[in-house]
Design an enzyme around this catalytic site. Structure first.
Site, mmCIF file in Angstrom:
data_model
loop_
_atom_site.group_PDB
_atom_site.id
_atom_site.type_symbol
_atom_site.label_atom_id
_atom_site.label_comp_id
_atom_site.label_asym_id
_atom_site.label_seq_id
_atom_site.Cartn_x
_atom_site.Cartn_y
_atom_site.Cartn_z
ATOM 1 N N ILE A 158 1.251 -1.122 -0.408
ATOM 2 C CA ILE A 158 0.325 -0.160 0.275
ATOM 3 C C ILE A 158 1.232 1.234 0.392
ATOM 4 C CG2 ILE A 158 -1.697 1.309 1.468
ATOM 5 C CD1 ILE A 158 -2.573 -1.983 1.937
ATOM 6 N N ARG A 239 -3.006 1.712 10.746
ATOM 7 C CA ARG A 239 -5.285 1.743 11.838
ATOM 8 C C ARG A 239 -4.181 1.646 13.005
ATOM 9 N NH1 ARG A 239 -6.483 -1.862 9.475
ATOM 10 N NH2 ARG A 239 -6.052 -4.296 9.145
ATOM 11 N N GLU A 268 -11.861 1.987 17.983
ATOM 12 C CA GLU A 268 -12.717 1.735 16.738
ATOM 13 C C GLU A 268 -13.514 1.113 16.847
ATOM 14 O OE1 GLU A 268 -11.305 0.679 12.702
ATOM 15 O OE2 GLU A 268 -10.347 2.038 12.413
ATOM 16 N N HIS A 286 -13.015 3.595 8.266
ATOM 17 C CA HIS A 286 -12.257 2.034 8.386
ATOM 18 C C HIS A 286 -12.660 2.205 5.953
ATOM 19 C CE1 HIS A 286 -9.480 -1.153 9.242
ATOM 20 N NE2 HIS A 286 -9.929 -1.008 8.385
HETATM 21 C C1 GLV Z 1 -8.095 -3.973 6.328
HETATM 22 O O1 GLV Z 1 -8.005 -2.715 7.228
HETATM 23 C C2 GLV Z 1 -7.634 -4.204 6.355
HETATM 24 O O2 GLV Z 1 -7.194 -4.802 6.927
HETATM 25 O O3 GLV Z 1 -8.563 -5.273 4.697
HETATM 26 C C1 GLV Z 2 -2.243 -4.801 0.541
HETATM 27 O O1 GLV Z 2 -2.493 -5.508 0.514
HETATM 28 C C2 GLV Z 2 -1.135 -4.629 1.755
HETATM 29 O O2 GLV Z 2 -0.397 -5.705 2.198
HETATM 30 O O3 GLV Z 2 0.418 -3.875 1.210
#
Ligand code: GLV
Ligand code: GLV
Length: 321
Positions: A158, A239, A268, A286
């Site tokens: 990400i 997070r 949360e 979220h």
């Molecule tokens: C979202 O926060 C996820 O972990 O999919």
């Molecule tokens: C997304 O899928 C991650 O794990 O960074």
């Protein structure tokens, strides 16, 4: 025929393939809030497979009380809510949904970044409140992103996707990660490795993309916030507990940083009340993976993993434990 229990409904039709050969029970969200261990034990007592979300606390106690459980299929990439050791001890396979929500989450980080940089929330309110009576020269001036520095904490999938988007905005990108990324990733993202202190001190926007664990708990605390520029923005789509939320409220109040875009929260679904009355804070419940495409692909992965386990496949795709 196995009994599959989902703690929340997914997209329409998402579990149809499973219904052909198994019993699927889908529970509505609990109107009183997120489920407790007791709630989950009540739902899953007879289940062979539990389809869970991040808000479901799957502890040793839950595993011990659900003797039929063979599998937890987590509808998320993160498994923060699952005691993986306890799952393994009780012979429960855990799957998750990595990869497919990378772009959705990176988009959400940018949505919050842009919203915070250009006062989108306040601007919308300004128009709705009838203040747009003439074009003004000095109303709601924001931060221009070109030539500014974006600091990415955690250059995983990400974080990398967020960095690639920054190239289009003409930003300089620095990153900090527990381990330095390989040269190919650095080249593709244009991100330069720096210490966390350096990142905090030099970034105009700090965006968090690290997992939450012992090392990253309250990584952004009062001292870290103090190190940031007074003009800087903080974006968190990772997070909540990576940030000391009380310290953030204080830093915003004292003008130690200029604003924040937050998709995740320390407790949360509770949000620190001090965040609710800050003008330069944009909040979302979220929504990182909340695109139709990502949610559809997450559901497909969940179904694929469940089918593999129920067919006794030797290797389970998207296995987390
Ligand atoms: C979202 O926060 C996820 O972990 O999919
Ligand atoms: C997304 O899928 C991650 O794990 O960074």
């Amino acid at each position: 025929m196995a009994h599959i229990v989902a703690t929340r409904p997914l997209l329409d039709g998402a579990l149809d393939a499973l219904r052909e050969t198994h019993t699927v029970t889908v529970h509505d969200p609990d109107p009183s809030g997120d489920r407790t261990e007791e709630d989950l034990i009540a739902l899953a007592a007879e289940a062979d497979v539990l389809l869970s979300v991040l808000a479901d606390p799957l502890t040793e106690r839950v595993f011990a009380a659900c003797p039929h459980l063979q599998m937890v299929a987590q509808y998320a990439v993160g498994v923060d809510n699952i005691d993986l050791d306890a799952a393994t001890e009780h012979g429960v396979v855990v799957s998750h949904t990595p990869g497919v929500l990378t772009d959705a989450t990176a988009d959400q980080a940018w949505a919050l970044l842009l919203a915070a940089a250009r006062h989108v929330r306040a601007a919308d309110q300004y128009v709705r409140d009838g203040h747009f009576e003439r074009w003004e020269t000095t109303v709601l001036l924001g931060m221009e992103l070109a030539d500014k520095t974006l600091g990415i904490v955690g250059l995983g999938r990400i974080g990398q996707a967020v960095a690639r988007r920054a190239l289009g905005f003409g930003m300089d990108v620095v990153y900090h990660n527990r381990r330095r990324a390989n040269p190919t990733v650095e080249r593709q993202t244009g991100a330069r490795y720096v210490s966390l202190d350096n990142l905090l001190a030099t970034s105009d926007v700090v965006s968090l993309h690290c997992p939450h664990n012992e090392d990253s708990h309250h990584l952004i605390d009062a001292a870290a916030l103090e190190r940031m520029k007074e003009t800087a923005l903080l974006v968190n789509t990772a997070r909540g507990a990576v940030v000391d939320e009380a310290a953030l409220v204080e830093a915003l109040g004292e003008g130690e940083i200029a604003g924040a875009g937050l998709d995740v929260f320390e407790h949360e679904p509770d949000v620190h009340p001090g965040l609710l009355d800050q003008d330069r804070v944009v909040l979302a419940p979220h929504l990182g993976s909340a695109t139709t495409r990502a949610r559809r692909r997450m559901a497909d992965m969940v179904v694929e993993s469940i089918q593999a386990v129920l067919q006794g496949a030797e290797s389970v795709p998207h296995r987390a434990a």
